[in-house]
Design a protein around this motif. Structure first.
Motif, mmCIF file in Angstrom:
data_model
loop_
_atom_site.group_PDB
_atom_site.id
_atom_site.type_symbol
_atom_site.label_atom_id
_atom_site.label_comp_id
_atom_site.label_asym_id
_atom_site.label_seq_id
_atom_site.Cartn_x
_atom_site.Cartn_y
_atom_site.Cartn_z
ATOM 1 N N SER A 39 0.848 -1.185 0.000
ATOM 2 C CA SER A 39 0.000 0.000 0.000
ATOM 3 C C SER A 39 0.888 1.241 0.000
ATOM 4 C CB SER A 39 -0.896 -0.005 1.241
ATOM 5 O OG SER A 39 -1.656 1.162 1.304
ATOM 6 N N SER A 41 0.830 5.572 0.181
ATOM 7 C CA SER A 41 -0.036 6.635 0.705
ATOM 8 C C SER A 41 -0.800 7.362 -0.395
ATOM 9 C CB SER A 41 0.787 7.632 1.526
ATOM 10 O OG SER A 41 1.794 8.203 0.726
ATOM 11 N N GLN A 130 3.023 -1.119 4.335
ATOM 12 C CA GLN A 130 2.992 0.286 3.935
ATOM 13 C C GLN A 130 4.336 0.616 3.295
ATOM 14 O OE1 GLN A 130 0.202 2.099 4.210
ATOM 15 N NE2 GLN A 130 -0.776 0.333 5.149
#
Length: 135
Positions: A39, A41, A130
Motif C-alpha cells: 500500500s 499513501s 505500507q
C-alpha cells in the motif's frame, strides 16, 4: 483359525487407517502461506515489484529460529510466500513499476524491529505492507 482372521482383519484395518492419518499430517501444520500486500499513501497500484535481495536491510526473517526466506515477486500489489509459522521481521527496498508505466524505489520497514514484528500462526495469513517512496 477362521475366528482369528475375522478378529485380526478389522484390527489391521484400524491400525492402517491410524498410520495413514498420522503420515498425511506431516509437517504441514508447521507452515503457512502468507500473502504480502502493498500500500502506498498516494494509492497508486504497483503492477510489478521485486525486493532487492542484495541489500543487508532486506529480510523476511523468523525471529525464533533466524531462518530467512526469499521475498516473492509482487504482481498487482501482492506476492505469496510459504514460511514456517512464527514471529517475523520484514524489511526491504525494491523497484516498483506502476500501472502508468513509471518506476520508483520504495521501502517497507514498518516491521523491521522486534516491537513491530508480525505474528504468523494460521494456515493462511495476509499482511499489508505500507511502502515509502524513496525517489
Amino acid at each position: 483359525m477362521k475366528r482369528q482372521v475375522h478378529f485380526l482383519f478389522p484390527c489391521l484395518l484400524v491400525l492402517l487407517t491410524v498410520l495413514t492419518a498420522c503420515e498425511d499430517r506431516g509437517d504441514e501444520h508447521l507452515f503457512c502461506d502468507v500473502t504480502l500486500m502493498t500500500s502506498l499513501s498516494d494509492g497508486r497500484s504497483i503492477v510489478r515489484m521485486e525486493a532487492d535481495a542484495s541489500l543487508a536491510g532486506t529480510f523476511l526473517r523468523n525471529v525464533n529460529n533466524r531462518q530467512e526466506y526469499d521475498f516473492p515477486l509482487f504482481v498487482n500489489n501482492r506476492g505469496t510466500v510459504r514460511v514456517q509459522k512464527g514471529v517475523y521481521l520484514i524489511s526491504f527496498d525494491a523497484r516498483a513499476t506502476f500501472s502508468d508505466g513509471t518506476t520508483a524505489r520504495v521501502r517497507s520497514s514498518q516491521h523491521a524491529n522486534p516491537e513491530k514484528a508480525v505474528t504468523l500462526l494460521n494456515d493462511t495469513e495476509a499482511v499489508v505492507l505500507q511502502l515509502t517512496l524513496l525517489n
